[in-house]
Scaffold this motif. Structure first.
Motif, PDB file in Angstrom:
ATOM      1  N   VAL A 164       0.840  -1.206   0.000  1.00  0.00           N
ATOM      2  CA  VAL A 164       0.000   0.000   0.000  1.00  0.00           C
ATOM      3  C   VAL A 164       0.874   1.254   0.000  1.00  0.00           C
ATOM      4  O   VAL A 164       0.618   2.214  -0.739  1.00  0.00           O
ATOM      5  CB  VAL A 164      -0.953  -0.011   1.208  1.00  0.00           C
ATOM      6  CG1 VAL A 164      -1.681   1.327   1.331  1.00  0.00           C
ATOM      7  CG2 VAL A 164      -1.955  -1.148   1.078  1.00  0.00           C
ATOM      8  N   GLU A 165       1.919   1.254   0.802  1.00  0.00           N
ATOM      9  CA  GLU A 165       2.822   2.412   0.850  1.00  0.00           C
ATOM     10  C   GLU A 165       3.467   2.672  -0.511  1.00  0.00           C
ATOM     11  O   GLU A 165       3.583   3.829  -0.941  1.00  0.00           O
ATOM     12  CB  GLU A 165       3.911   2.171   1.898  1.00  0.00           C
ATOM     13  CG  GLU A 165       3.416   2.234   3.328  1.00  0.00           C
ATOM     14  CD  GLU A 165       4.469   1.785   4.326  1.00  0.00           C
ATOM     15  OE1 GLU A 165       4.157   1.707   5.524  1.00  0.00           O
ATOM     16  OE2 GLU A 165       5.611   1.499   3.905  1.00  0.00           O
ATOM     17  N   GLU A 166       3.871   1.608  -1.187  1.00  0.00           N
ATOM     18  CA  GLU A 166       4.531   1.772  -2.481  1.00  0.00           C
ATOM     19  C   GLU A 166       3.557   2.235  -3.557  1.00  0.00           C
ATOM     20  O   GLU A 166       3.904   3.069  -4.409  1.00  0.00           O
ATOM     21  CB  GLU A 166       5.225   0.474  -2.886  1.00  0.00           C
ATOM     22  CG  GLU A 166       6.464   0.163  -2.062  1.00  0.00           C
ATOM     23  CD  GLU A 166       7.499   1.279  -2.156  1.00  0.00           C
ATOM     24  OE1 GLU A 166       7.886   1.656  -3.289  1.00  0.00           O
ATOM     25  OE2 GLU A 166       7.905   1.803  -1.092  1.00  0.00           O
ATOM     26  N   LEU A 167       2.348   1.723  -3.542  1.00  0.00           N
ATOM     27  CA  LEU A 167       1.345   2.190  -4.497  1.00  0.00           C
ATOM     28  C   LEU A 167       1.019   3.659  -4.267  1.00  0.00           C
ATOM     29  O   LEU A 167       0.878   4.443  -5.214  1.00  0.00           O
ATOM     30  CB  LEU A 167       0.074   1.348  -4.380  1.00  0.00           C
ATOM     31  CG  LEU A 167       0.145  -0.076  -4.920  1.00  0.00           C
ATOM     32  CD1 LEU A 167      -1.093  -0.873  -4.518  1.00  0.00           C
ATOM     33  CD2 LEU A 167       0.292  -0.079  -6.446  1.00  0.00           C
ATOM     34  N   ARG A 168       0.925   4.048  -3.003  1.00  0.00           N
ATOM     35  CA  ARG A 168       0.640   5.449  -2.692  1.00  0.00           C
ATOM     36  C   ARG A 168       1.827   6.333  -3.079  1.00  0.00           C
ATOM     37  O   ARG A 168       1.647   7.443  -3.590  1.00  0.00           O
ATOM     38  CB  ARG A 168       0.327   5.589  -1.201  1.00  0.00           C
ATOM     39  CG  ARG A 168      -0.037   7.011  -0.790  1.00  0.00           C
ATOM     40  CD  ARG A 168      -0.361   7.120   0.681  1.00  0.00           C
ATOM     41  NE  ARG A 168      -1.652   6.495   1.006  1.00  0.00           N
ATOM     42  CZ  ARG A 168      -1.810   5.440   1.788  1.00  0.00           C
ATOM     43  NH1 ARG A 168      -0.743   4.856   2.330  1.00  0.00           N
ATOM     44  NH2 ARG A 168      -3.008   4.953   2.043  1.00  0.00           N
ATOM     45  N   ARG A 169       3.033   5.856  -2.856  1.00  0.00           N
ATOM     46  CA  ARG A 169       4.241   6.643  -3.144  1.00  0.00           C
ATOM     47  C   ARG A 169       4.333   7.024  -4.620  1.00  0.00           C
ATOM     48  O   ARG A 169       4.765   8.134  -4.964  1.00  0.00           O
ATOM     49  CB  ARG A 169       5.494   5.854  -2.731  1.00  0.00           C
ATOM     50  CG  ARG A 169       6.793   6.625  -2.859  1.00  0.00           C
ATOM     51  CD  ARG A 169       7.977   5.774  -2.429  1.00  0.00           C
ATOM     52  NE  ARG A 169       8.170   4.653  -3.331  1.00  0.00           N
ATOM     53  CZ  ARG A 169       8.843   4.718  -4.486  1.00  0.00           C
ATOM     54  NH1 ARG A 169       9.376   5.861  -4.881  1.00  0.00           N
ATOM     55  NH2 ARG A 169       8.979   3.654  -5.248  1.00  0.00           N
ATOM     56  N   VAL A 170       3.913   6.088  -5.500  1.00  0.00           N
ATOM     57  CA  VAL A 170       3.986   6.377  -6.935  1.00  0.00           C
ATOM     58  C   VAL A 170       2.666   6.901  -7.487  1.00  0.00           C
ATOM     59  O   VAL A 170       2.467   6.986  -8.700  1.00  0.00           O
ATOM     60  CB  VAL A 170       4.450   5.135  -7.733  1.00  0.00           C
ATOM     61  CG1 VAL A 170       5.863   4.738  -7.330  1.00  0.00           C
ATOM     62  CG2 VAL A 170       3.479   3.969  -7.565  1.00  0.00           C
ATOM     63  N   GLY A 171       1.734   7.224  -6.583  1.00  0.00           N
ATOM     64  CA  GLY A 171       0.490   7.853  -6.988  1.00  0.00           C
ATOM     65  C   GLY A 171      -0.492   6.951  -7.705  1.00  0.00           C
ATOM     66  O   GLY A 171      -1.308   7.431  -8.501  1.00  0.00           O
ATOM     67  N   GLN A 172      -0.448   5.652  -7.415  1.00  0.00           N
ATOM     68  CA  GLN A 172      -1.290   4.710  -8.145  1.00  0.00           C
ATOM     69  C   GLN A 172      -2.321   3.991  -7.266  1.00  0.00           C
ATOM     70  O   GLN A 172      -3.055   3.137  -7.770  1.00  0.00           O
ATOM     71  CB  GLN A 172      -0.407   3.649  -8.820  1.00  0.00           C
ATOM     72  CG  GLN A 172       0.488   4.209  -9.905  1.00  0.00           C
ATOM     73  CD  GLN A 172      -0.305   4.774 -11.072  1.00  0.00           C
ATOM     74  OE1 GLN A 172      -1.275   4.180 -11.522  1.00  0.00           O
ATOM     75  NE2 GLN A 172       0.107   5.940 -11.572  1.00  0.00           N
TER      76      GLN A 172
END
Length: 530
Positions: free
Chosen positions: A267-275
């Protein structure tokens, strides 16, 4: 010249439309835990009194609160490979040919696979850890080695083994979660520019195997603070409520919490790249707890019922809903295809969940979703003589579970000394705990298995629940008897119910071409028994 200009204009309009459509298509992420049954703290709120009371899954719970939580999600088969075959191809497992079994499975590309369909439609696909195995070629329905993103390691798959080796357990856990982060990031944002790589939508599978045995005894408490004693009175009645079994279940729940921690990283990585907002994030498991009575490789709820939460801010307009419709994991394949604007192949027998995701209703959304069908054929090849399967099919409704055991003379969990094999001593405690193939091969090696087998004289009932032969027909009133302790199949008062369920089950098997009820039962001969 006018015709050329007209053609060019038409192509330009089409290309513009396709580019706009591509921008609108959602990303798809499947977070799929090996051997994770229906255990999450959010389920304890809905169904208190069981093992979920002692687990903490804040990331799964948060996704459910911001998405849709399903209370009646089931696998097609409670065995790794056939379950995954059915999910990826959107069909009952028995329609998947050589991919319908575990050991000896082959993916021959005659079945559709939603990731490969999406790749042909312009999606970028990738996977980390396990997608489809055991079987050959490994992970084939998701691109195989070509689309694998594991360059930063696979140590997370042995979470408790690796974390417990560290002098500082918290530091050991952090290193394993960093491996997850780097593997996920290598797919999403390999160049580290804080934006997702490429312009195409993506389809990604995250499949750690840490919930699959083996795990380290005592790790549930040491790593996650899960006290085995807190499970007293919370185990199902067919399991002996003794220290060894409680410890075993506590360690398993610890692995489920490790998976939940990895979910937070995704979830953190998806949020980090705006997806995150434009991603359909599905979280589930491939069947119930391994190495425990009536779990994995069984058609009781402990084996077939799994957690399911779907998070999609861009597509779920009424989040926080709890849905009681019966859904089967193969339903995910047509769901993904429909959401991506792709045609659903005619061979897919499953039904898209998109209307449920778009609904505003809680509880039962689609009245037609009032049952699921499950089954199994071969799991461990040498579990019984002649590499034969233990064929079962079942229908589960709101009130009843009806099971057909097609070969009741066979041992459901496989053979052992004096049980389908020549008389002789049972394997030692160590072998039963460490070597699945030493006896009753369809029940994973575990401390629970060892206790049940070696205490069979003093607790014959627990032994029989675990490995004993079963009648051809089983019928349970789930509402009155949720743990399926009383078989009503021979009760004349339930004849009408049994016959109605039998007819409905057989109709579905025949309608979908199940070889088990056809003229040529291929599962009973080569190559399925090789």
């Amino acid at each position: 010249m006018d015709r050329i200009l007209s053609f060019a204009l038409a192509v330009a309009v089409q290309c513009f439309a396709l580019s706009c459509f591509a921008a609108d298509r959602p990303n798809i992420v499947m977070a799929f835990a090996d051997d994770w049954g229906k255990y999450a703290s959010v389920y304890a709120t809905l169904e208190p009194g069981g093992p979920s009371d002692v687990i903490s899954t804040p990331n799964f719970d948060r996704l459910a609160a911001d998405g849709v939580l399903f209370t009646r999600a089931y696998v097609s088969a409670p065995s790794c490979t056939p379950c995954r075959s059915s999910l990826l191809s959107g069909q009952h497992f028995w329609r998947c040919g050589r991919a319908s079994i575990l050991q000896g499975a082959i993916w021959d590309f005659s079945n559709p696979a939603y990731p490969l369909i999406l790749e042909r439609a312009g999606y970028r696909i990738g996977h980390t850890y396990k997608v489809w195995s055991p079987g050959s070629p490994a992970d084939a329905p998701h691109g195989g080695k070509r689309t694998s993103f594991n360059r930063h390691g696979r140590r997370f798959n042995g979470f408790s083994q690796n974390a417990m080796k560290a002098e500082d357990h918290q530091a050991g856990k952090a290193r394993l979660l960093e491996e997850v982060r780097q593997n996920v990031r290598s797919f999403l944002d390999a160049d580290g520019d804080q934006a997702v790589d490429g312009e195409a939508p993506f389809c990604y599978w995250f499949g750690p195997t840490n919930c699959h045995r083996k795990w380290i005894a005592g790790s549930g408490n040491a790593l996650w603070g899960i006290d085995p004693d807190d499970l007293k009175g919370k185990l199902p009645p067919y399991l002996p409520d003794v220290d060894v079994v409680r410890q075993d279940v506590a360690d398993y729940l610890g692995e489920a919490q490790a998976f939940d921690a990895s979910l937070g990283v995704i979830v953190e990585e998806l949020r980090r790249v705006g997806q995150l907002d434009n991603t359909i994030l599905v979280v589930s498991g491939d069947h119930g707890i391994p190495g425990v009575t009536r779990g994995k490789c069984n058609l009781y709820d402990l084996g077939t019922s799994v957690p399911l939460a779907i998070h999609w801010p861009g597509g779920i307009k009424t989040p926080g809903r709890v849905v009681d419709d019966f859904v089967s994991l193969p339903d995910l394949a047509p769901t993904f295809l429909q959401a991506a604007g792709e045609s659903i192949p005619d061979v897919m027998t499953a039904r898209s969940l998109l209307s449920i995701l778009e609904s505003e209703q809680d509880g039962q959304v689609d009245p037609a979703r009032d049952a699921v069908f499950t089954g199994r054929e071969r799991h461990v090849a040498k579990a019984r003589a002649g590499n034969k399967p233990y064929p079962q099919r079942a229908i589960r409704t709101d009130q009843y579970l009806y099971i057909i055991n097609f070969t009741p003379d066979r041992w459901p969990m496989g053979d052992a000394a004096g049980f389908g094999r020549s008389d002789g001593p049972m394997p030692s405690l160590e072998k039963l705990r460490e070597n699945t193939f030493s006896a009753f091969g369809d029940l994973d090696a575990s401390p629970t298995k060892a206790w049940v087998v070696l205490h069979r004289d003093e607790d014959p009932q627990s032994f029989d629940y675990a490995v004993g032969r079963r009648p051809r027909f089983e019928l349970y009133d789930i509402q009155a008897d949720p743990h399926c302790m009383q078989n009503l199949a021979s009760d004349v008062k339930h004849d009408a119910v049994r016959q109605a369920l039998h007819t409905r089950l057989m109709t579905e098997l025949e309608r979908t071409g199940d070889p088990r009820v056809g003229d040529d039962v291929v599962f009973e001969r080569s190559p399925f028994t090789d």
